[in-house]
Design a protein around this motif. Structure first.
Motif, PDB file in Angstrom:
ATOM      1  N   SER A   1       0.811  -1.216   0.000  1.00  9.02           N
ATOM      2  CA  SER A   1       0.000   0.000   0.000  1.00  9.02           C
ATOM      3  C   SER A   1       0.847   1.269   0.000  1.00  9.02           C
TER       4      SER A   1
ATOM      5  N   ARG B   1       0.728   4.009  -3.051  1.00 11.92           N
ATOM      6  CA  ARG B   1      -0.343   5.004  -3.044  1.00 11.92           C
ATOM      7  C   ARG B   1      -0.121   6.044  -1.959  1.00 11.92           C
ATOM      8  N   ARG B   2       0.397   5.614  -0.817  1.00 12.13           N
ATOM      9  CA  ARG B   2       0.628   6.549   0.279  1.00 12.13           C
ATOM     10  C   ARG B   2       1.702   7.567  -0.089  1.00 12.13           C
TER      11      ARG B   2
ATOM     12  N   TYR C   1      -0.288  10.809   5.714  1.00 12.26           N
ATOM     13  CA  TYR C   1      -0.389   9.665   4.817  1.00 12.26           C
ATOM     14  C   TYR C   1       0.640   8.583   5.142  1.00 12.26           C
TER      15      TYR C   1
ATOM     16  N   ARG D   1      -9.553   1.491  -6.005  1.00 13.66           N
ATOM     17  CA  ARG D   1      -8.909   1.332  -4.709  1.00 13.66           C
ATOM     18  C   ARG D   1      -9.804   0.515  -3.796  1.00 13.66           C
TER      19      ARG D   1
ATOM     20  N   THR E   1      -6.195   4.581   0.151  1.00 15.09           N
ATOM     21  CA  THR E   1      -5.014   5.435   0.134  1.00 15.09           C
ATOM     22  C   THR E   1      -3.969   4.923   1.106  1.00 15.09           C
TER      23      THR E   1
ATOM     24  N   ASP F   1      -4.495  -1.685   2.202  1.00 12.71           N
ATOM     25  CA  ASP F   1      -4.509  -2.586   1.050  1.00 12.71           C
ATOM     26  C   ASP F   1      -5.713  -3.510   1.145  1.00 12.71           C
TER      27      ASP F   1
END
Length: 216
Positions: free
Chosen positions: A25, A28-29, A74, A125, A144, A147
């Motif tokens: 994940s 995306r972060r 994030y 997502r 975001t 996962d």
């Protein structure tokens, strides 16, 4: 900041299952954190290369700090814990706690698609909602940070009815739960447009100060 199991208050009970986002994940972060990091780096570079009056320096330093905080939001460690009576989600300060008796269903979408996304052209997502008996959102986890595999495992271990979508848009989810999907998820283009305009305004202000404003 609440980042470890040891920080869970004893009143919530002993942890039964602990969940962290998997390494997959982080792409995306990192992508989500790049814009505020870019703003912070630009501010620091301008402050280094050009002298500014005291109030201007303070304002720009605050802007850089806000950019770093937004990026850390994030990238910081995320944690969800199931105890016998609660679902706990780590926050900046403490944990957000939802009593498990309030949760009637858990809804997951493996690929939550954009509202106007072309079929087959976007992966979407993952998304999870814990739903109350009245159809409202008790707690939501989005792709975001999280996962899909972890969200499916969390839904399975929650012990409530699990409604699973492979691919769906926010509108399709709202057909079943009209009060579940927040406006941020329902209208992502509005959210992206607002954040993009704010970012452009900041860049324009920095450019004006760097090349047009009189020096102190």
């Amino acid at each position: 900041m609440a980042e470890t199991v040891r920080q869970i208050p004893s009143r919530y009970g002993a942890p039964e299952h602990v969940f962290h986002p998997r390494l997959g994940s982080y792409g995306r972060r990192i992508a989500a954190a790049l814009p505020p990091l870019g703003v912070a780096a630009a501010v620091v570079a301008l402050l280094y290369h050009r002298r500014a009056a005291g109030p201007v320096t303070a304002a720009l330093a605050l802007l850089a700090l806000l950019g770093l905080l937004a990026a850390y939001a994030y990238l910081r460690p995320a944690l969800v814990v199931l105890t016998a009576r609660h679902v706990l989600l780590s926050r900046w300060v403490g944990f957000r706690a939802v009593a498990r008796e309030q949760i009637a269903q858990v809804v997951t979408v493996e690929h939550l698609l954009p509202v106007h996304g072309a079929p087959g052209r976007t992966r979407g997502r993952p998304q999870l909602w814990f739903v109350t008996a009245s159809g409202r959102c008790a707690l939501a986890l989005d792709g975001t940070v999280w996962d899909g595999r972890t969200l499916q495992d969390l839904a399975l271990r929650s012990g409530v009815e699990h409604v699973k979508f492979t691919r769906a848009t926010p509108a399709e989810v709202s057909e079943h739960w009209p009060r579940l999907v927040s406006w941020r998820v329902r209208y992502p283009r509005l959210r992206y447009a607002t954040s993009s305009l704010a970012l452009l305004a900041v860049i324009a202000l920095l450019a004006w100060w760097a090349f047009g404003a009189p020096a102190a």
